[in-house]
Design a protein around this motif. Structure first.
Motif, PDB file in Angstrom:
ATOM      1  N   ASP A  37       0.937  -1.246  -0.144  1.00  0.00           N
ATOM      2  CA  ASP A  37      -0.245  -0.167  -0.283  1.00  0.00           C
ATOM      3  C   ASP A  37       0.860   1.193   0.100  1.00  0.00           C
ATOM      4  O   ASP A  37       1.714   1.622   0.907  1.00  0.00           O
ATOM      5  N   GLU A  60      -0.921  -7.592  -5.512  1.00  0.00           N
ATOM      6  CA  GLU A  60      -1.824  -7.892  -6.875  1.00  0.00           C
ATOM      7  C   GLU A  60      -1.816  -6.578  -7.794  1.00  0.00           C
ATOM      8  O   GLU A  60      -1.800  -6.626  -8.940  1.00  0.00           O
ATOM      9  N   LEU A  61      -2.151  -5.350  -7.198  1.00  0.00           N
ATOM     10  CA  LEU A  61      -2.018  -4.062  -8.199  1.00  0.00           C
ATOM     11  C   LEU A  61      -0.748  -3.987  -8.963  1.00  0.00           C
ATOM     12  O   LEU A  61      -0.630  -3.645 -10.073  1.00  0.00           O
TER      13      LEU A  61
END
Length: 137
Positions: A37, A60-61
């Protein structure tokens, strides 16, 4: 065959070149923190004495972005503090994302791509209540 003076000069030149290479490699080898993040690096920059934090976005991003653009490197982040607000723990941050080997279109040569995002951000995850700057001593 080289004489002693020439041999010493060559040896000194090689040592100097190796020292320069090792010094520049050491400065570039600063470890980056892996984060899922971006907020983690933004908070680290807010709390850092020099107002900076560096890392790699993972998860994942990051995987989706890397695959979408056929990139050849991790997705890197550099966060710098542009301004300190009077409200405790609030800053104007520049969040830079960059990646090597990005292909924006089919058939296009891969390039380094960078995007800078300016954001007003506080430790509590909210924007500052006002944009009054911190007074400098």
């Amino acid at each position: 065959m080289l004489n002693r003076t020439t041999t010493r000069r060559v040896s000194l030149a090689l040592c100097a070149a190796m020292l320069c290479a090792a010094t520049s490699a050491a400065s570039e080898a600063t470890p980056r923190v892996a984060v899922n993040d971006p907020k983690a690096l933004m908070l680290a920059a807010i709390d850092a004495p020099d107002g900076r934090a560096a890392g790699m976005l993972t998860g994942e991003l990051a995987d989706a972005i890397t695959q979408r653009f056929s990139a050849t490197s991790a997705l890197f982040m550099d966060v710098t503090t542009l301004a300190r607000y009077a409200q405790d723990g609030c800053r104007r941050l520049n969040v830079r994302f960059w990646q090597e080997g990005v292909r924006l279109a089919a058939g296009q040569a891969p390039n380094k791509q960078t995007i800078d995002i300016g954001i007003n951000y506080c430790r509590n995850g909210q924007p500052p209540a006002n944009l009054r700057l911190e007074k400098t001593p």
